[in-house]
Structures are given as C-alpha cells and as structure tokens.
Design an enzyme around this catalytic site. Structure first.
Site, PDB file in Angstrom:
ATOM      1  N   SER A  42      10.412   5.712  10.145  1.00  0.00           N
ATOM      2  CA  SER A  42       9.674   5.858  10.947  1.00  0.00           C
ATOM      3  C   SER A  42       9.866   4.367  11.716  1.00  0.00           C
ATOM      4  O   SER A  42       9.830   3.686  10.858  1.00  0.00           O
ATOM      5  CB  SER A  42       8.380   5.646  10.819  1.00  0.00           C
ATOM      6  OG  SER A  42       7.811   5.398  12.381  1.00  0.00           O
ATOM      7  N   GLU A  73       0.618  -1.260  -0.242  1.00  0.00           N
ATOM      8  CA  GLU A  73       0.491   0.159   0.128  1.00  0.00           C
ATOM      9  C   GLU A  73       1.176   1.336   0.041  1.00  0.00           C
ATOM     10  O   GLU A  73       1.675   1.886   0.156  1.00  0.00           O
ATOM     11  CB  GLU A  73      -0.644   0.090   1.024  1.00  0.00           C
ATOM     12  CG  GLU A  73      -1.314  -1.032   1.908  1.00  0.00           C
ATOM     13  CD  GLU A  73      -2.203  -0.846   2.513  1.00  0.00           C
ATOM     14  OE1 GLU A  73      -3.155  -1.802   3.112  1.00  0.00           O
ATOM     15  OE2 GLU A  73      -2.110   0.139   3.133  1.00  0.00           O
ATOM     16  N   GLY A 114       5.246  -2.465   7.138  1.00  0.00           N
ATOM     17  CA  GLY A 114       6.546  -3.623   7.534  1.00  0.00           C
ATOM     18  C   GLY A 114       7.436  -1.781   8.260  1.00  0.00           C
ATOM     19  O   GLY A 114       7.248  -0.803   8.056  1.00  0.00           O
ATOM     20  N   GLU A 115       8.702  -2.869   8.455  1.00  0.00           N
ATOM     21  CA  GLU A 115       9.506  -1.969   8.774  1.00  0.00           C
ATOM     22  C   GLU A 115      10.636  -1.482   7.901  1.00  0.00           C
ATOM     23  O   GLU A 115      11.444  -2.639   8.269  1.00  0.00           O
ATOM     24  CB  GLU A 115       9.970  -3.298  10.437  1.00  0.00           C
ATOM     25  CG  GLU A 115      11.173  -2.514  10.842  1.00  0.00           C
ATOM     26  CD  GLU A 115      11.011  -1.169  11.524  1.00  0.00           C
ATOM     27  OE1 GLU A 115      10.347  -1.023  12.928  1.00  0.00           O
ATOM     28  OE2 GLU A 115      12.133  -0.098  11.587  1.00  0.00           O
ATOM     29  N   ASN A 127      -6.875   4.601  14.960  1.00  0.00           N
ATOM     30  CA  ASN A 127      -6.676   4.100  13.394  1.00  0.00           C
ATOM     31  C   ASN A 127      -7.744   2.231  13.447  1.00  0.00           C
ATOM     32  O   ASN A 127      -7.362   1.777  13.534  1.00  0.00           O
ATOM     33  CB  ASN A 127      -6.366   4.314  12.269  1.00  0.00           C
ATOM     34  CG  ASN A 127      -7.466   4.391  11.201  1.00  0.00           C
ATOM     35  OD1 ASN A 127      -8.948   4.353  11.013  1.00  0.00           O
ATOM     36  ND2 ASN A 127      -6.720   5.055  10.389  1.00  0.00           N
ATOM     37  N   CYS A 140      -1.191  -2.371  15.530  1.00  0.00           N
ATOM     38  CA  CYS A 140      -1.010  -2.095  14.263  1.00  0.00           C
ATOM     39  C   CYS A 140      -1.697  -3.170  13.439  1.00  0.00           C
ATOM     40  O   CYS A 140      -1.797  -4.684  13.484  1.00  0.00           O
ATOM     41  CB  CYS A 140       0.104  -2.415  14.010  1.00  0.00           C
ATOM     42  SG  CYS A 140       0.676  -2.225  12.334  1.00  0.00           S
ATOM     43  N   CYS A 161       3.230  -4.962  16.143  1.00  0.00           N
ATOM     44  CA  CYS A 161       2.762  -4.137  17.467  1.00  0.00           C
ATOM     45  C   CYS A 161       1.588  -4.394  17.705  1.00  0.00           C
ATOM     46  O   CYS A 161       0.384  -4.733  16.685  1.00  0.00           O
ATOM     47  CB  CYS A 161       2.821  -2.903  16.730  1.00  0.00           C
ATOM     48  SG  CYS A 161       4.622  -2.759  16.670  1.00  0.00           S
ATOM     49  N   SER A 167       8.170   5.299  16.425  1.00  0.00           N
ATOM     50  CA  SER A 167       7.112   4.720  17.217  1.00  0.00           C
ATOM     51  C   SER A 167       7.056   4.788  18.392  1.00  0.00           C
ATOM     52  O   SER A 167       7.341   3.281  19.389  1.00  0.00           O
ATOM     53  CB  SER A 167       6.209   4.046  16.226  1.00  0.00           C
ATOM     54  OG  SER A 167       6.134   3.547  15.360  1.00  0.00           O
ATOM     55  N   LEU A 168       6.964   5.495  19.491  1.00  0.00           N
ATOM     56  CA  LEU A 168       7.039   5.540  20.761  1.00  0.00           C
ATOM     57  C   LEU A 168       5.555   4.425  21.564  1.00  0.00           C
ATOM     58  O   LEU A 168       5.855   3.259  22.002  1.00  0.00           O
ATOM     59  CB  LEU A 168       6.987   7.069  21.458  1.00  0.00           C
ATOM     60  CG  LEU A 168       7.991   6.648  23.203  1.00  0.00           C
ATOM     61  CD1 LEU A 168       9.196   6.056  22.970  1.00  0.00           C
ATOM     62  CD2 LEU A 168       8.298   8.094  23.588  1.00  0.00           C
ATOM     63  N   HIS A 169       4.486   5.593  21.945  1.00  0.00           N
ATOM     64  CA  HIS A 169       3.697   5.011  22.298  1.00  0.00           C
ATOM     65  C   HIS A 169       3.209   5.082  23.824  1.00  0.00           C
ATOM     66  O   HIS A 169       2.225   3.870  24.386  1.00  0.00           O
ATOM     67  CB  HIS A 169       2.980   3.386  21.010  1.00  0.00           C
ATOM     68  CG  HIS A 169       3.417   3.582  20.261  1.00  0.00           C
ATOM     69  ND1 HIS A 169       2.410   4.710  19.527  1.00  0.00           N
ATOM     70  CD2 HIS A 169       3.604   3.071  18.993  1.00  0.00           C
ATOM     71  CE1 HIS A 169       2.888   4.633  17.701  1.00  0.00           C
ATOM     72  NE2 HIS A 169       3.131   3.697  17.498  1.00  0.00           N
ATOM     73  N   CYS A 189       4.842  -7.748   7.949  1.00  0.00           N
ATOM     74  CA  CYS A 189       5.542  -6.809   9.507  1.00  0.00           C
ATOM     75  C   CYS A 189       5.913  -7.944   9.614  1.00  0.00           C
ATOM     76  O   CYS A 189       5.733  -8.923  10.617  1.00  0.00           O
ATOM     77  CB  CYS A 189       5.580  -6.222   9.991  1.00  0.00           C
ATOM     78  SG  CYS A 189       6.397  -5.461  10.934  1.00  0.00           S
ATOM     79  N   CYS A 213      -2.038   1.525   8.440  1.00  0.00           N
ATOM     80  CA  CYS A 213      -1.413   1.216   7.260  1.00  0.00           C
ATOM     81  C   CYS A 213      -2.011  -0.284   7.080  1.00  0.00           C
ATOM     82  O   CYS A 213      -2.360  -1.222   8.496  1.00  0.00           O
ATOM     83  CB  CYS A 213      -0.047   0.555   7.997  1.00  0.00           C
ATOM     84  SG  CYS A 213       0.836   0.211   8.760  1.00  0.00           S
ATOM     85  N   CYS A 244       2.954   8.702   1.781  1.00  0.00           N
ATOM     86  CA  CYS A 244       2.714   7.675   2.969  1.00  0.00           C
ATOM     87  C   CYS A 244       4.327   5.987   1.727  1.00  0.00           C
ATOM     88  O   CYS A 244       3.447   5.461   1.437  1.00  0.00           O
ATOM     89  CB  CYS A 244       2.059   7.109   3.661  1.00  0.00           C
ATOM     90  SG  CYS A 244       2.796   6.164   4.970  1.00  0.00           S
TER      91      CYS A 244
HETATM   92  N1  SAH Z   1       7.307  -0.369  11.034  1.00  0.00           N
HETATM   93  C1  SAH Z   1       7.857   1.091  11.424  1.00  0.00           C
HETATM   94  C2  SAH Z   1       6.718   1.979  10.170  1.00  0.00           C
HETATM   95  C3  SAH Z   1       5.213   2.133   9.866  1.00  0.00           C
HETATM   96  S1  SAH Z   1       4.088   2.259  11.345  1.00  0.00           S
HETATM   97  C4  SAH Z   1       7.339   1.796  12.264  1.00  0.00           C
HETATM   98  O1  SAH Z   1       6.234   1.386  13.338  1.00  0.00           O
HETATM   99  O2  SAH Z   1       7.307   3.012  13.075  1.00  0.00           O
HETATM  100  C5  SAH Z   1       3.616   3.724  10.518  1.00  0.00           C
HETATM  101  C6  SAH Z   1       3.165   4.665  11.847  1.00  0.00           C
HETATM  102  O3  SAH Z   1       1.708   4.157  12.242  1.00  0.00           O
HETATM  103  C7  SAH Z   1       3.504   3.846  13.624  1.00  0.00           C
HETATM  104  O4  SAH Z   1       3.994   5.020  14.253  1.00  0.00           O
HETATM  105  C8  SAH Z   1       2.916   2.587  13.839  1.00  0.00           C
HETATM  106  O5  SAH Z   1       2.748   2.807  15.246  1.00  0.00           O
HETATM  107  C9  SAH Z   1       1.422   3.419  13.100  1.00  0.00           C
HETATM  108  N2  SAH Z   1       0.475   3.146  13.276  1.00  0.00           N
HETATM  109  C10 SAH Z   1      -0.210   1.048  13.070  1.00  0.00           C
HETATM  110  N3  SAH Z   1      -1.341   1.548  13.831  1.00  0.00           N
HETATM  111  C11 SAH Z   1      -1.932   1.990  13.878  1.00  0.00           C
HETATM  112  C12 SAH Z   1      -3.354   1.919  14.025  1.00  0.00           C
HETATM  113  N4  SAH Z   1      -4.184   1.266  13.758  1.00  0.00           N
HETATM  114  N5  SAH Z   1      -3.633   3.286  14.236  1.00  0.00           N
HETATM  115  C13 SAH Z   1      -3.085   4.449  14.402  1.00  0.00           C
HETATM  116  N6  SAH Z   1      -2.019   4.423  14.067  1.00  0.00           N
HETATM  117  C14 SAH Z   1      -1.067   3.311  13.744  1.00  0.00           C
HETATM  118 FE1  SF4 Z   2       5.527  -3.357  12.049  1.00  0.00          FE
HETATM  119 FE2  SF4 Z   2       5.521  -0.610  12.558  1.00  0.00          FE
HETATM  120 FE3  SF4 Z   2       2.960  -1.747  12.634  1.00  0.00          FE
HETATM  121 FE4  SF4 Z   2       4.697  -2.829  14.320  1.00  0.00          FE
HETATM  122  S1  SF4 Z   2       3.800  -0.746  14.062  1.00  0.00           S
HETATM  123  S2  SF4 Z   2       3.975  -3.946  13.092  1.00  0.00           S
HETATM  124  S3  SF4 Z   2       6.587  -2.058  14.102  1.00  0.00           S
HETATM  125  S4  SF4 Z   2       4.374  -1.923  10.254  1.00  0.00           S
END
Ligand code: SAH
Ligand code: SF4
Length: 407
Positions: free
Chosen positions: A248, A140, A216-217, A347, A168, A165, A270-272, A161, A390, A154
């Site tokens: 990211s 995507e 992906g990472e 989301n 995600c 997480c 991506s701290l969270h 991946c 994503c 983006c």
């Molecule tokens: N793998 C990398 C980059 C892709 S994810 C990473 O984790 O940083 C890109 C961003 O989208 C990250 O900050 C991730 O935490 C966030 N993300 C993933 N799923 C999400 C969701 N359902 N709602 C909001 N943000 C989300």
């Molecule tokens: Fe992979 Fe980033 Fe999603 Fe975590 S947030 S599962 S590292 S794509």
C-alpha cells in the site's frame, strides 16, 4: 455482508481507549529478551541472527563462518530450508549439516527473532504485536483473521513515517528509520511462531496474505521491501505467493513501476479523496504527485488486469470526504481501471482531528460504489479493542511506560 455490517455497527465510532477501559483485550506475557542481526552493530553486540536474511546474505554468512566458497551456496540452501520452512530456532535441528559445522555456526550466529514487547489478542481474533528491533526502535505487526483465503498479516516497513497524512497516527510520529529486509521478514516469522505455523504447510494456513499496511511508506524503503518479498515468497520456505502480497502506498508515483517490476506484488493506493484540493490536505504528498499523475502510474502497473486489480483505500471521514457526490466522483475516477475499493471506517486516535462517518452515510456511499460493480467494499474494523489502527499501539505503549516512569 449483513453480518459484517452489524459487526461494524456494533464497534462503531467507539474510541479505542473506551474499549481499553472495559478490558476486553488480553494482554499476553512478554517473551524473554532476544537479539536481532544488525549490520551496524558493534562487535561486542553479540552474535547476529540468521533468521530473516536473504539468500545472498545467508551465503555470505556461511563463508564468514568458515564454509569454503564452493560449498557456501549448498550450505546456505540447507540452512534456508531449516530457517524458513521449518522455522528452526536451534542449530541442532539442522540434521543434514555436520555436527562440527553446526557447532561452528552456533559460535557465530543465533536463530533469534526480535523481542515481542507486547502482544495483544482481540476478542475478534486479531493479534497485535509490538516488536522491539533495537533499543528505542519498535514497530507494529497485526494479524487479522478472515482476510484473503484465511488471514492477513499487516507488516510495517518503517518506524514512523516522513509523510504527514492528517488522519494517520503514524503520520504524527517522526521517522525513526527504515526497517531492513531482515526486520520485515522477521515480523512474518514472529507471527508464524505465535500461531504455530511451522513447518510451512499448504493446508490450514492461518497467514495466507501479507499486506504492507503497517507503519511507514513502503515505497520509501523499496530495496528492503523488495528483498523481504523475495524471502517471504520463496517456495522453499515461507511460500506466500507474490500475488498474495499487497503493498500500500500513499502515492509515491516514480516508484510505482519499479514496485511492480521488482516484486510483482499487488498494488494498493491510499486515495481518500477524488479531487486535488482535498487530497492535498489529507495526503500532503499529493502536492508533489497529483491525482492525474497517480492514475497514469496506476494504469501502467505491470500485470494489472481483471484478476490482478488495484485496491483503492478510502478512509471515511465525517463531513470531509463522505458525500454521495464524492462516491460518484470516485466511481468516475476509477472507470476503466481494474480496481477494488476498500472503504475504511476512520479509526480515531486520541485528539485526532476527524470523526468516523456515520453508519448511514457509509452505507449510502457503499451503495453507490456497489451499484457501479464493486462488491463488499467496507472493511470491517478489526481489533478496535487493541488499538489496531496503525501507529496506535506503539504510542499507547510509550504513553504507558512514560506514566509508569512518573509513578
Ligand atoms: N504508508 C502506506 C501504508 C501504511 S498506511 C499508505 O499510506 O498507504 C495503511 C492504510 O491505513 C492506508 O490506507 C492509510 O491511509 C490507512 N490509515 C491510516 N490511519 C488510519 C486511521 N486512523 N483510520 C483508518 N485508516 C487509516
Ligand atoms: Fe505515512 Fe501511510 Fe500514515 Fe500517510 S497513511 S502518514 S503515508 S503511514
């Protein structure tokens, strides 16, 4: 800001499928089938595409098509400009390359892009592409207007991946494979085709920024990401500066210095969560690289300063990480680090285990962060009506195709 907040409020917490039911999106027709360069392709797979190759690859491709070694660099430079500055789709455009040589190139190669399987355009201008790189390999790419100087694209770095997480959707899909540099660069070319952004111009650009925040990472595919950044930033082509590209990561600590040295791109983390217990749960990679180690790597990121800040992404999960105490802990943790904070409203996806925080909770959190000197930290959710989170389009598309197969 207030306008942004209102927009956020309006689309807030509505599951994407509810939007889909209202048909507030435009589903554009598919393009015809295209081939992409695939180094592992069988000889009968058809001619590979030159679109998306690095400079050294392009020079090698010239020699493979019979260009003498001493002329190969010059030919590659000429082709480079046609491909990346003009967006050429046809060898006949390459008027400074002799006709017979163009014909020779055409025998060996194409200038095709991968196929767009689905293109969705949101009412807010967000465009989402589902791109087929090879049979069964789809990624995507999302264009988000009004980010950076004009708009951000983006891009994905992997299909699926390996990290899981918990919030995600991509994390629920197993890794299919890393993308090649060509496949990453092709995502930018496809979006530029669609937005009619050729030839490269410095004025009225729609795509001014690139964010590696798709599937992906990126730091698990750093070679390809780094090559793709070389292609995209090249001033004789697409010309999007390295400081306008943000990579990211969920926190692959040992690769962070290398990212800075090789790409000079901006860093996003991506701290969270602000403590290891919670972050271990949300971002399981934290068990391997805990927050203290992550912060050390961030502070040492090459080029970091007040004009080159690290972005911290923080997804707002109801009752999980959204209390005022956590906002204060966040401010405390980032003290002394030149940073920006992006509060991302969660989301939701079908059967996701979390809910997005309430609006008032996000506002309170944002206020604490704002008072500490971080401006406009809430990222307005874009393209909710087209599953812009994503990983969602790919699985939604698979779900639809599965149900079509059944009927
Ligand atoms: N793998 C990398 C980059 C892709 S994810 C990473 O984790 O940083 C890109 C961003 O989208 C990250 O900050 C991730 O935490 C966030 N993300 C993933 N799923 C999400 C969701 N359902 N709602 C909001 N943000 C989300
Ligand atoms: Fe992979 Fe980033 Fe999603 Fe975590 S947030 S599962 S590292 S794509």
């Amino acid at each position: 800001m207030q306008e942004g907040l209102a927009a956020l409020n309006a689309g807030f917490n509505s599951p994407p499928l509810a939007f889909a039911a209202k048909m507030r999106y435009v589903r554009a027709p598919m393009t015809s089938a295209l081939n992409i360069y695939d180094p592992s392709a069988k000889p009968d797979a058809g001619p590979p595409s030159l679109a998306g190759l690095t400079r050294p690859q392009l020079r090698d491709a010239m020699m493979a098509a019979g260009v003498e070694e001493r002329k190969a660099k010059m030919r590659a430079d000429q082709a480079w400009r046609w491909i990346y500055h003009h967006g050429a789709r046809d060898f006949d455009m390459m008027t400074n390359i002799a006709k017979d040589q163009r014909a020779e190139l055409e025998k060996h190669y194409t200038l095709d892009r991968p196929e767009i399987v689905e293109r969705l355009i949101s009412v807010d201008g967000t465009r989402k592409y589902l791109i087929r790189l090879a049979p069964g390999v789809e990624c995507e790419t999302v264009f988000i207007p009004d980010v950076g100087r004009a708009g951000a694209l983006c891009v994905s770095s992997q299909v699926g991946c390996t990290l899981n997480c918990t919030f995600c959707h991509t994390g629920t899909q197993k890794l299919v494979r890393n993308l090649t540099a060509q496949e990453i660069a092709a995502q930018v070319m496809i979006a530029r085709d669609d937005l009619e952004e050729w030839p490269t111009s410095n004025e009225n650009r729609q795509i001014t920024n690139i964010v590696f925040m798709g599937m992906g990472e990126p730091l698990y595919n750093l070679d390809a990401v780094s090559d793709a950044i070389d292609i995209i930033s090249d001033g004789d082509g697409i010309g999007i500066g390295r400081r306008r590209m943000t990579v990211s990561t969920s926190g692959v600590v040992p690769k962070i210095p290398e990212l800075g040295e090789r790409t000079k791109a901006m860093l996003a983390i991506s701290l969270h969560a602000t403590n290891d217990d919670l972050r271990n749960e949300l971002v399981p990679l934290n068990r391997k690289y805990p927050i203290a180690e992550l912060m050390e790597a961030i502070k040492a990121y090459p080029g970091l300063g007040n004009s080159n800040r690290v972005t911290f992404e923080y997804v707002m999960l109801k009752g999980v990480n959204d209390s005022p105490a956590e906002a204060r802990a966040l401010v405390q943790l980032l003290k002394g680090v030149p940073s920006k904070i992006n509060l991302i409203p969660f989301n939701p996806w079908p059967n996701s285990p979390y809910e997005c925080s309430d609006w008032e909770t996000i506002e309170t959190f944002a206020e604490i962060v704002n008072r500490a000197g971080y401006a406009s930290p809430i990222r307005t959710p874009r393209g909710r009506d087209i599953f812009a989170a994503c990983g969602q389009l790919r699985s939604e598309s698979e779900r639809l195709r599965a149900s079509q197969r059944k009927s």
